[in-house]
Scaffold this active site. Structure first.
Site, PDB file in Angstrom:
ATOM      1  N   HIS A  98       0.983  -1.049  -0.263  1.00 34.37           N
ATOM      2  CA  HIS A  98      -0.053  -0.001   0.023  1.00 34.37           C
ATOM      3  C   HIS A  98       1.370   1.551  -0.091  1.00 34.37           C
ATOM      4  O   HIS A  98       1.803   1.135   0.615  1.00 34.37           O
ATOM      5  CB  HIS A  98      -0.751  -0.258   1.049  1.00 34.37           C
ATOM      6  CG  HIS A  98      -2.222   0.741   1.856  1.00 34.37           C
ATOM      7  ND1 HIS A  98      -1.690   2.090   1.698  1.00 34.37           N
ATOM      8  CD2 HIS A  98      -2.872   0.659   1.377  1.00 34.37           C
ATOM      9  CE1 HIS A  98      -2.950   2.815   1.800  1.00 34.37           C
ATOM     10  NE2 HIS A  98      -3.487   1.793   1.370  1.00 34.37           N
ATOM     11  N   ASP A 113       2.802  -4.144   7.792  1.00 29.70           N
ATOM     12  CA  ASP A 113       1.678  -3.823   8.334  1.00 29.70           C
ATOM     13  C   ASP A 113       0.511  -4.788   8.066  1.00 29.70           C
ATOM     14  O   ASP A 113       0.651  -5.569   6.874  1.00 29.70           O
ATOM     15  CB  ASP A 113       1.899  -2.875   6.433  1.00 29.70           C
ATOM     16  CG  ASP A 113       0.896  -2.359   6.335  1.00 29.70           C
ATOM     17  OD1 ASP A 113      -0.752  -2.490   6.865  1.00 29.70           O
ATOM     18  OD2 ASP A 113       0.389  -1.504   4.861  1.00 29.70           O
ATOM     19  N   GLN A 121      -5.056  -4.234   6.864  1.00 27.61           N
ATOM     20  CA  GLN A 121      -5.566  -5.600   6.341  1.00 27.61           C
ATOM     21  C   GLN A 121      -5.804  -7.168   7.045  1.00 27.61           C
ATOM     22  O   GLN A 121      -6.787  -7.868   7.210  1.00 27.61           O
ATOM     23  CB  GLN A 121      -5.142  -6.315   5.117  1.00 27.61           C
ATOM     24  CG  GLN A 121      -6.084  -4.384   3.563  1.00 27.61           C
ATOM     25  CD  GLN A 121      -6.612  -3.998   3.715  1.00 27.61           C
ATOM     26  OE1 GLN A 121      -8.029  -4.698   4.360  1.00 27.61           O
ATOM     27  NE2 GLN A 121      -7.306  -2.792   3.180  1.00 27.61           N
ATOM     28  N   LYS A 159      -9.963  -0.542  10.339  1.00 23.36           N
ATOM     29  CA  LYS A 159     -10.851  -1.513   9.955  1.00 23.36           C
ATOM     30  C   LYS A 159     -11.299  -2.806  10.343  1.00 23.36           C
ATOM     31  O   LYS A 159     -11.778  -3.752  10.673  1.00 23.36           O
ATOM     32  CB  LYS A 159      -9.482  -1.704   8.661  1.00 23.36           C
ATOM     33  CG  LYS A 159      -9.389  -0.899   7.616  1.00 23.36           C
ATOM     34  CD  LYS A 159      -8.170  -0.995   6.746  1.00 23.36           C
ATOM     35  CE  LYS A 159      -7.336  -0.447   5.722  1.00 23.36           C
ATOM     36  NZ  LYS A 159      -7.870   0.283   4.917  1.00 23.36           N
ATOM     37  N   CYS A 162      -4.850   2.558  -3.541  1.00 24.07           N
ATOM     38  CA  CYS A 162      -3.027   2.586  -3.236  1.00 24.07           C
ATOM     39  C   CYS A 162      -2.147   1.739  -3.387  1.00 24.07           C
ATOM     40  O   CYS A 162      -1.800   1.647  -2.213  1.00 24.07           O
ATOM     41  CB  CYS A 162      -3.832   3.117  -1.405  1.00 24.07           C
ATOM     42  SG  CYS A 162      -4.627   4.554  -1.567  1.00 24.07           S
TER      43      CYS A 162
END
Lengths: 158, 410
Positions: free
Chosen positions: B123, B200, B203, B226, B365
């Site tokens: 991302h 990261d 998600q 999220k 993104c």
């Protein structure tokens, strides 16, 4: 008429399928790139300006049906017009797309008015016009090329 | 316990609304998740009964607010299976967490010629902070491509990591391809050369169990919005001995020990990294969201997610003119990017919206990944614990109508 049909009027779809004035222009006075950073779409607008008149206009690049139809109809509308008239047309188009009503001088461009109800897509419709605005400014400043983002250009929403 | 998605729909008040006179089918959880009643109630109750600023003030409300805020930190540590809440830093979102690492760690640890290894599937939040840092420090970025199976090319990754590598930063679950990265294996490669390893988790956090110790991460970030929490809160976890040595990122109140007019000393972790009044009620909301997810069970959510992905991929593949992206297999979660032949993704998304189906369209993104896939943009349907097979059936039906509507638009 359903919600979608109000946005994607037959004339809009027809222009998207068979865009007018598509491709590079040579010779040209100014070549202006317009970018929509939120989707990555880009438009390249070529203008041939002589004696204060937009003699020819063509566009290239990639975009959705709305941005392509808007660019196609815009190039048709500005060809042969004096710069002062084109600037008025830009102002009227921006007013319409921001829901402030369609000036009669917009002619066929009124088929794009429905997009004013679809806020997520207004920038798709204004990309060509913000690019045109920047192209005229570049031409006036004696520049042959430039790049503008639909987020930075004046889209008349203020 | 398996996830009963139809029952879970009732947990989310917004899912009962209509859009363009059709029932809302929310397939954009990967952009931001909707909020369960439990989170809304927790935030509301906190504001009504306990709100004040934290870590200051001697009054009762301030003490209660501080206790709530710090309880949320403990809850995050448990969610990540972190050894201690001392190295859990509250940030606005995953993006800010990554920027914090780039500033606090990067500006003192990185020197000219040092290397940062990233993949093309990151991302922008895990690319741009490193671009800024590399430009400032004279560091070099090495990009790792995808293999032919649309997973990160592990051979290329191993080859990219070398003696000058100071950082390896990559995703846990791809926001476009929906695939899980073999994070523990990447951690071994990074640690073999003594590099910092940042994950990261934006998600992954809503979809699968996370154990930062088992993953071998040095730093792990995720966003509250999220996982069903309010926007404006997220967390960064850093292995404690590392975080203890890092200088502050933002300066201001709360992060100090003593301040003179011309100099200051700084608080211990984690407060050293939390300048100014934090997102207090949002942290309380995050606590409630993590309770909600853990009560349902992340392992069960992940099973539900993968079953939906298999179902959606099967149904979409059967449609003429639909191109799917991303690998298939047991490592594939419920994020499904696709394109409809000759129709721009934004036109597809608008047409789906007209039928009440909310999806994302664009580059997500992830412009380098779009280039690697050979596309400019895609439509993306993403699922969560309230997504049902019936939602996917409605998506498929709507795509068929889109194709008919746009016909041969080029």
């Amino acid at each position: 008429m359903g919600f979608l049909d109000q946005i994607y009027r037959d004339a809009v779809l027809e222009h998207a399928r068979s865009p007018r004035n598509r491709g590079a222009l040579d010779p040209y006075s100014v070549k202006q790139e317009g970018i929509n950073p939120s989707c990555g779409d880009e438009l390249v607008l070529y203008l041939l300006v002589r004696d204060g008149v937009v003699e020819d206009a063509r566009f290239a690049g990639h975009g959705c049906a709305i941005s392509q139809a808007s660019a196609s109809m815009m190039t048709q509308a500005v060809k042969g017009r004096a710069i002062a008239e084109v600037e008025t047309l830009i102002a009227h188009f921006k007013a319409m797309i921001h829901g402030k009503g369609a000036d009669p001088s917009l002619g066929d461009l009124v088929v794009l008015e429905g997009i004013s109800k679809l806020h997520a897509r207004v920038k798709c419709a204004t990309l060509a016009w913000v690019t045109l605005d920047a192209a005229l400014a570049a031409e006036a400043a004696g520049q042959r090329a430039g790049q503008v983002s639909v987020d930075e250009g004046s889209d008349g929403s203020a | 316990m398996a996830i009963d998605a139809a029952a879970r729909r009732g947990d989310f008040p917004i899912l009962s609304r209509r859009v363009h006179d059709a029932p809302l089918v929310y397939l954009d959880s990967a952009a931001s998740a909707q909020k369960p009643e439990r989170v809304l109630a927790a935030v509301d109750a906190f504001y009504r009964g306990h709100y004040a600023n934290v870590h200051r003030g001697a009054h009762t409300l301030s003490a209660e607010a501080t206790a709530h805020y710090e309880a949320a930190r403990v809850r995050v540590a448990r969610f990540l299976n972190a050894p201690s809440e001392r190295s859990v830093v509250f940030v606005r979102n995953a993006t800010e967490g990554i920027n914090l690492v780039a500033h606090a760690w990067g500006r003192q640890a990185l020197h000219a010629g040092d290397e940062i290894v990233l993949t093309v599937a990151e991302h922008h939040a895990n690319l741009v902070p490193w671009h800024l840092l590399a430009a400032e420090r004279g560091a070099v970025i090495r990009g790792v491509p995808l293999g032919s199976d649309q997973r990160v090319d592990m051979e290329a990754l191993a080859a990219a990591i070398g003696p000058r590598t100071k950082l390896v930063a990559t995703f846990h679950l791809s926001n476009v391809l929906g695939v899980v990265n073999p994070v523990a294996r990447i951690a071994e490669l990074a640690h073999a050369v003594g590099a910092l390893f940042l994950v990261d988790g934006a998600q992954a956090a809503p979809h699968l169990p996370i154990d930062v110790q088992a993953l071998g991460a040095d730093a792990y970030v995720f966003s509250g919005h999220k996982v069903g929490a309010p926007s404006g809160i997220g967390a960064l976890w850093v292995r404690e001995p590392l975080l203890r040595d890092w200088p502050p990122f933002l300066g201001g109140g709360e992060m100090i020990r003593t301040v003179e007019v011309d100099r200051s000393t700084y608080a211990d972790i984690p407060m050293r990294f939390e300048a100014g009044t934090p997102a207090i009620a949002e942290a309380v909301g995050l606590h409630a969201a993590l309770d909600y997810l853990d009560d349902l069970g992340l392992a069960a959510i992940w099973d539900h997610d993968r079953a939906l992905a298999r179902y959606a991929i099967g149904r979409l593949r059967a449609l003429d003119g639909v191109t799917l992206y991303g690998p298939e297999g047991d490592d594939r979660g419920g994020i499904v990017p696709f394109n409809v032949a000759d129709v721009h993704p934004h036109d597809v998304a608008s047409a789906l919206d007209a039928r009440g189906v909310a999806v994302r369209a664009g580059h997500h993104c992830a412009q380098p990944l779009m280039r690697a896939l050979g596309v400019r943009s895609t439509v993306r349907a993403s699922f969560w614990l309230h997504t049902t097979r019936a939602d996917i059936d409605l998506l498929v039906e709507a795509i068929e109508e889109v194709r008919d509507f746009f016909g041969a638009v080029a």
